[in-house]
Design a protein around this motif. Sequence first.
Motif, short mmCIF file in Angstrom:
data_model
loop_
_atom_site.label_atom_id
_atom_site.label_comp_id
_atom_site.label_asym_id
_atom_site.label_seq_id
_atom_site.Cartn_x
_atom_site.Cartn_y
_atom_site.Cartn_z
N ALA A 118 -9.52 41.87 37.79
CA ALA A 118 -8.92 41.85 39.13
C ALA A 118 -7.40 41.76 39.03
CB ALA A 118 -9.50 40.70 39.94
N ALA A 119 -6.92 40.94 38.10
CA ALA A 119 -5.47 40.81 37.92
C ALA A 119 -4.86 42.14 37.47
CB ALA A 119 -5.17 39.71 36.90
N GLU A 120 -5.52 42.83 36.58
CA GLU A 120 -5.03 44.14 36.12
C GLU A 120 -5.01 45.15 37.26
OE1 GLU A 120 -7.46 45.31 32.79
OE2 GLU A 120 -6.94 43.50 31.67
N ILE A 121 -6.05 45.15 38.07
CA ILE A 121 -6.12 46.07 39.21
C ILE A 121 -5.01 45.76 40.20
CG2 ILE A 121 -7.50 46.68 41.25
CD1 ILE A 121 -10.00 46.28 39.42
N PHE A 122 -4.75 44.47 40.45
CA PHE A 122 -3.68 44.10 41.35
C PHE A 122 -2.32 44.53 40.81
CE2 PHE A 122 -0.51 41.10 43.01
CZ PHE A 122 -0.68 41.35 44.36
N ALA A 123 -2.11 44.32 39.51
CA ALA A 123 -0.83 44.72 38.90
C ALA A 123 -0.62 46.22 39.01
CB ALA A 123 -0.81 44.29 37.44
N ALA A 125 -1.88 48.14 41.33
CA ALA A 125 -1.72 48.44 42.75
C ALA A 125 -0.30 48.21 43.23
CB ALA A 125 -2.71 47.63 43.58
N ILE A 126 0.37 47.21 42.67
CA ILE A 126 1.74 46.93 43.11
C ILE A 126 2.77 47.62 42.23
CG2 ILE A 126 1.11 44.78 44.22
CD1 ILE A 126 2.36 43.30 41.83
N GLY A 127 2.28 48.48 41.30
CA GLY A 127 3.19 49.29 40.52
C GLY A 127 3.76 48.64 39.29
#
Length: 128
Positions: A118-123, A125-127
């Motif tokens: 989830a942390a990787e996906i969030f990172a 997503a925010i570029g």
Amino acid sequence: MFREQRRKQAADKLAVGVEWRGTDDHVFTTGWGEPIHPDTVSSLIATVIKRYNSPAQGARPGQPLPHARLHDLRHVHATTLLLAGVPVHVVAARLGHADPSITLGVYAHVIRTAEASAAEIFAQAIGE
């Protein structure tokens, strides 16, 4: 598959008649309707895996199945659900855990893996 099993049980029940000892709340039963002991199913799983890995006829599979117990299927189920993002309280209910903290304790390593993803996906997503 479950409908076919239910049909087989109905046929067994008719054949046995008044001697039928079962209820309708077990998927797998003996020929007279009593629940099958879990150790019986576990030993059958081992037999099926052994036959698959070393067939009497034909070639052996390129990728043999590992040893597994019936209980291992429960862990595969829970792990798959948690990694797919199913909430812990939902998985706990499916496993019959009275409290999701039990599920958290047993599957903490899976939840940490999901959190890292989830942390990787969030990172991403925010570029970052």
